[in-house]
Enzyme design. Structure first.
Site, PDB file in Angstrom:
ATOM      1  N   LYS A 277      18.716  -9.479 -19.906  1.00 41.69           N
ATOM      2  CA  LYS A 277      19.523  -9.770 -18.964  1.00 41.69           C
ATOM      3  C   LYS A 277      20.897 -10.320 -19.149  1.00 41.69           C
ATOM      4  O   LYS A 277      21.900  -9.807 -18.472  1.00 41.69           O
ATOM      5  CB  LYS A 277      18.744 -11.012 -18.119  1.00 41.69           C
ATOM      6  CG  LYS A 277      17.558 -10.434 -17.504  1.00 41.69           C
ATOM      7  CD  LYS A 277      16.552 -11.519 -16.929  1.00 41.69           C
ATOM      8  CE  LYS A 277      15.272 -11.204 -16.483  1.00 41.69           C
ATOM      9  NZ  LYS A 277      14.307 -12.250 -15.892  1.00 41.69           N
TER      10      LYS A 277
ATOM     11  N   GLN B 197      13.650 -18.527 -16.236  1.00 40.72           N
ATOM     12  CA  GLN B 197      12.586 -17.390 -16.998  1.00 40.72           C
ATOM     13  C   GLN B 197      11.138 -17.882 -16.878  1.00 40.72           C
ATOM     14  O   GLN B 197      10.904 -19.009 -17.559  1.00 40.72           O
ATOM     15  CB  GLN B 197      13.226 -17.032 -18.288  1.00 40.72           C
ATOM     16  CG  GLN B 197      12.216 -16.179 -19.061  1.00 40.72           C
ATOM     17  CD  GLN B 197      12.355 -14.727 -18.288  1.00 40.72           C
ATOM     18  OE1 GLN B 197      13.350 -14.170 -17.971  1.00 40.72           O
ATOM     19  NE2 GLN B 197      11.350 -14.108 -17.874  1.00 40.72           N
TER      20      GLN B 197
ATOM     21  N   ASP C 190      16.762 -14.794  -8.396  1.00 37.88           N
ATOM     22  CA  ASP C 190      15.359 -14.236  -8.783  1.00 37.88           C
ATOM     23  C   ASP C 190      14.769 -14.248  -7.417  1.00 37.88           C
ATOM     24  O   ASP C 190      13.554 -13.592  -7.164  1.00 37.88           O
ATOM     25  CB  ASP C 190      14.537 -15.120  -9.498  1.00 37.88           C
ATOM     26  CG  ASP C 190      14.196 -14.348 -10.882  1.00 37.88           C
ATOM     27  OD1 ASP C 190      14.268 -13.171 -10.986  1.00 37.88           O
ATOM     28  OD2 ASP C 190      13.915 -15.203 -11.985  1.00 37.88           O
TER      29      ASP C 190
END
Length: 355
Positions: A109, A153, A176
């Site tokens: 990412k 994460q 997200d």
């Protein structure tokens, strides 16, 4: 030309096959087969019929190719944003612990962000970090005007409440799409940050030109971060603020009996496997010409060599022979997911500039 010998009273066929390869945006190829068939009717007379049947020569959808398209759009968007006086977007990624897979995801990412003109920072915390410390870090990032997007994460260590952490991120910086406000807007068909993996599946479907309106879709997996949002995207109204797929969606999960799962698969025009079970979907479960999108990423160790390799939730080699389109693992949904995280970061930066 291929000739078939038969006994009178049975079907006799002469099949002439001509394959015309077509390449569509670098994503897949197929060809057409022309078939001439001769049969005897009850009176002993010969009858001829000609049909064209689609035969798929290469059904693999390249997530890497689709991601490249999105990358170009992101780069153009970043340059427009900076040209309008906005700051270059910045993505902050929090990694707790030293899980190897999570480290790879974070590296992918931040690397993608850098390549596309977005700055990023990886904030590493030990597995033993307390929930209070993690929430304090998130609060600092929320108040930092230089940060456009925040991503924690997952998964997190067992002593940390993932839902509390996701809800601590400011909704406008939640790239997200896991904050309860963003999930609520998704359910209500409003514009919002869509979770990256479901957004990737939707992008693959749209950019490939796969029809969803009125189609039967089976989503295998009901997780709140993947399966449920995918179902919401595909079943919702295409005329609403956040357009959907207008499909008829069925959700299967770990409590769905195997025979029922097979039944639902065989009815589905589109199968989306997101259960986290290696090679769960096999060729006998999929109907001819179905679209199969494999979200699963599973690491299995080969018994003979001890080598660890990535496989999806779909038995690729078997299903490949029957499906119209199929995504590989790796190289399918994964690259597009990373691209959607970066795209959400740019969206967050653009929204901040507008307000």
């Amino acid at each position: 030309m291929q000739r078939c010998r038969v006994v009178k009273g049975h079907i006799m066929a002469i099949i002439v096959t001509q394959c015309i390869p077509l390449k569509i945006r670098g994503l897949f190829r197929f060809c057409y087969r022309t078939k001439l068939q001769m049969t005897w009717n009850s009176g002993g007379r010969r009858e001829f019929s000609c049909s064209a049947a689609r035969r798929y020569a290469a059904t693999v959808l390249s997530g890497t190719a689709i991601a490249r398209e999105i990358h170009k759009e992101i780069q153009a968007s970043v340059e427009r944003l900076v040209g309008q006086g906005g700051r270059r977007p910045h993505l902050a990624v929090i990694l707790v612990g030293d899980d190897p897979a999570s480290r790879v995801y974070v590296r992918n990412k931040t690397r993608a962000a850098s390549l596309l003109g977005i700055s990023s920072s990886a904030l590493l915390r030990p597995a033993g970090v307390s929930q209070a410390e993690l929430l304090e870090l998130i609060d600092q990032l929320n108040r930092d005007w230089r940060i456009s997007g925040i991503l924690v994460q997952l998964p997190l260590p067992g002593h940390i409440n993932e839902r509390a952490v996701c809800n601590a991120i400011a909704p406008e910086k939640d790239v997200d799409g896991f904050h309860i406000v963003n999930i609520g807007k998704l359910v209500l068909d409003q514009r919002t940050m869509v979770p990256a993996t479901p957004a990737a599946v939707w992008e693959i479907i749209k950019r490939t030109g796969i029809e969803t309106v009125g189609k039967n879709v089976l989503v295998v997996g009901r997780s709140k971060n993947v399966g449920m949002p995918i179902a919401m995207l595909l079943h919702s109204d295409r005329n609403h603020e956040r357009t959907g797929g207008d499909a008829t969606v069925t959700i299967a999960h770990r409590c769905t009996p195997r025979e029922q799962l097979k039944h639902h698969c065989q009815l589905a025009d589109i199968v989306i496997a997101a259960a986290g079970v290696p090679q769960l979907i096999t060729s006998d479960m999929v109907k001819e010409g179905a679209v199969v999108i494999d979200v699963g990423i599973n690491r299995i160790q080969e018994t003979d060599t001890g080598r660890v390799r990535l496989v999806g939730d779909v038995d690729f080699e078997g299903v490949y022979q029957k499906a119209a389109f199929i995504t590989p693992v790796p190289g399918g949904v994964g690259p597009v997911t990373v691209a959607m995280v970066v795209k959400n970061t740019v969206t967050a930066a653009r929204n901040a500039l507008a307000h």
